[in-house]
Design an enzyme around this catalytic site. Structure first.
Site, PDB file in Angstrom:
ATOM      1  N   HIS A   1       1.229   3.924   2.192  1.00  0.00           N
ATOM      2  CA  HIS A   1       1.673   4.676   3.358  1.00  0.00           C
ATOM      3  C   HIS A   1       3.192   4.799   3.283  1.00  0.00           C
ATOM      4  O   HIS A   1       3.883   3.878   2.847  1.00  0.00           O
ATOM      5  CB  HIS A   1       1.233   4.002   4.654  1.00  0.00           C
ATOM      6  CG  HIS A   1      -0.190   4.302   5.013  1.00  0.00           C
ATOM      7  ND1 HIS A   1      -0.975   3.442   5.754  1.00  0.00           N
ATOM      8  CD2 HIS A   1      -0.980   5.383   4.738  1.00  0.00           C
ATOM      9  CE1 HIS A   1      -2.188   3.973   5.919  1.00  0.00           C
ATOM     10  NE2 HIS A   1      -2.210   5.141   5.307  1.00  0.00           N
TER      11      HIS A   1
ATOM     12  N   HIS B   1       0.849  -1.188   0.000  1.00  0.00           N
ATOM     13  CA  HIS B   1       0.000   0.000   0.000  1.00  0.00           C
ATOM     14  C   HIS B   1       0.886   1.239   0.000  1.00  0.00           C
ATOM     15  O   HIS B   1       2.120   1.137   0.005  1.00  0.00           O
ATOM     16  CB  HIS B   1      -0.946  -0.003   1.195  1.00  0.00           C
ATOM     17  CG  HIS B   1      -0.282   0.077   2.529  1.00  0.00           C
ATOM     18  ND1 HIS B   1       0.523  -0.923   3.029  1.00  0.00           N
ATOM     19  CD2 HIS B   1      -0.303   1.049   3.497  1.00  0.00           C
ATOM     20  CE1 HIS B   1       0.957  -0.588   4.231  1.00  0.00           C
ATOM     21  NE2 HIS B   1       0.479   0.611   4.537  1.00  0.00           N
TER      22      HIS B   1
ATOM     23  N   HIS C   1      -7.279  -2.520   5.591  1.00  0.00           N
ATOM     24  CA  HIS C   1      -6.514  -1.410   6.141  1.00  0.00           C
ATOM     25  C   HIS C   1      -7.289  -0.119   5.896  1.00  0.00           C
ATOM     26  O   HIS C   1      -8.401  -0.125   5.350  1.00  0.00           O
ATOM     27  CB  HIS C   1      -5.125  -1.371   5.513  1.00  0.00           C
ATOM     28  CG  HIS C   1      -4.133  -0.542   6.266  1.00  0.00           C
ATOM     29  ND1 HIS C   1      -4.035  -0.567   7.639  1.00  0.00           N
ATOM     30  CD2 HIS C   1      -3.185   0.345   5.843  1.00  0.00           C
ATOM     31  CE1 HIS C   1      -3.083   0.252   8.026  1.00  0.00           C
ATOM     32  NE2 HIS C   1      -2.555   0.827   6.962  1.00  0.00           N
TER      33      HIS C   1
ATOM     34  N   ASP D   1       5.843   4.631   5.146  1.00  0.00           N
ATOM     35  CA  ASP D   1       6.825   3.687   5.683  1.00  0.00           C
ATOM     36  C   ASP D   1       6.933   2.425   4.844  1.00  0.00           C
ATOM     37  O   ASP D   1       7.812   1.594   5.086  1.00  0.00           O
ATOM     38  CB  ASP D   1       6.508   3.339   7.145  1.00  0.00           C
ATOM     39  CG  ASP D   1       5.086   2.854   7.362  1.00  0.00           C
ATOM     40  OD1 ASP D   1       4.163   3.375   6.697  1.00  0.00           O
ATOM     41  OD2 ASP D   1       4.881   1.972   8.221  1.00  0.00           O
TER      42      ASP D   1
END
Length: 304
Positions: free
Chosen positions: A65, A63, A141, A67
């Site tokens: 995000h 995904h 998520h 990090d």
């Protein structure tokens, strides 16, 4: 001998720490190198691990995000700097195509690497090699996220004693494997008669998600499961709020799915003692548990 191992490049979650870099995991699988979720600093971690950029053949993002993807610009630019000659395929959630484009061309550089984008739009196979298939499943998520599962086709293992009983040796073994049957001295031997089933190996990669059916489907029967354990069970309310797993949940998944080696990672910076994750997981899973540390190498278990 084929090489199948996980090179752990980073194990932190949202914020890196002094000892844990952002995410990054390179799965060496024979001649393939699957780079999962390269977070910020992955290019440097590859150098620390002694892994050349040419080892990467696929980049797989769960995904968008930061990090899990802020290392993409450096990795892709490094492919061009090092003049990597083979194509590198990038898989990522199709809904994040704009994000990938921004990451890929976030700065000016001379692009020479052959990076091919194959976005993931839904559950199912996303790539295939000679004997393996890479699958994806949608996770639960806060934004679109996918887990990945690498499946090797089942095969057969030749049994020396059975071959010897039929007087089959040397080049004749190869002929039998290629044709499926062999006739010598008027006697026909099929490959099933001198071999036994050899289950293919399996690997799964599960990041940011709540518990859902897809987690179990990805982990089912795998030899090596890499799975987030952002929180401990004492903070399960936070795990649910932010759509993450606890170490106990990850371990229960491994136990239910018959996982052989469990790799816990993606730890919240709120915890400073890795032993807490091992202790919690061991209460629910009596198999092989690895609490991941940056730059460790975790072999895929030997064939069953």
């Amino acid at each position: 001998m084929s090489q199948r191992e996980l090179v752990v490049l980073g194990t932190a979650s949202q914020a890196p720490t002094r000892t844990r870099n952002h995410n990054g995991y390179l799965l060496r699988w024979d001649g393939e190198g699957f780079l999962f979720d390269p977070g910020e600093g992955t290019q440097r971690q590859l150098t620390y691990a002694g892994v050349a950029s040419s080892a990467i053949t696929r980049v797989c993002l769960t995904h968008f995000h930061g990090d899990h993807c802020l290392g993409v610009p450096g990795v892709l630019q490094r492919l061009s700097k090092d003049k990597v000659e083979h194509p590198v395929t990038a898989h990522y959630p199709a809904s994040g195509a704009e994000y990938f484009a921004r990451l890929r061309y976030s700065t000016a550089y001379h692009e020479t690497a052959d990076v091919r984008e194959e976005p993931v739009a839904g559950d199912g196979p996303v790539a295939a090699g000679g004997t393996w298939t890479l699958e994806a499943r949608a996770l639960d998520h806060r934004i679109d996220a996918f887990g990945y599962r690498l499946v090797e086709a089942d095969g057969r293992r030749m049994v020396p004693e059975r071959l010897a009983e039929r007087g089959i040796a040397g080049p004749a073994v190869g002929e039998l494997q290629h044709a499926g049957r062999l006739t010598t001295d008027g006697r026909t031997t099929t490959i099933d008669e001198v071999s036994e089933p050899r289950p293919g190996q399996r690997f799964a990669f599960v990041m940011d998600t709540r518990l859902c059916d897809a987690v179990y489907a990805l982990a089912d029967g795998v030899d090596l499961l890499v799975i987030e354990a952002t929180y401990l069970d004492a903070d399960s309310d936070l795990a649910d709020t932010y759509a993450h797993l606890t170490a106990a949940q990850a371990a229960r998944v491994a136990a239910a799915c018959g996982v052989r080696r469990l790799v816990l990672t993606h730890f919240s910076a709120r915890y400073t003692d890795p032993a807490l994750f091992l202790d919690e997981a061991a209460r629910h899973f009596d198999g092989d548990i690895v609490v991941a540390e940056d730059l460790v190498r975790v072999p895929v278990p030997a064939r069953r």
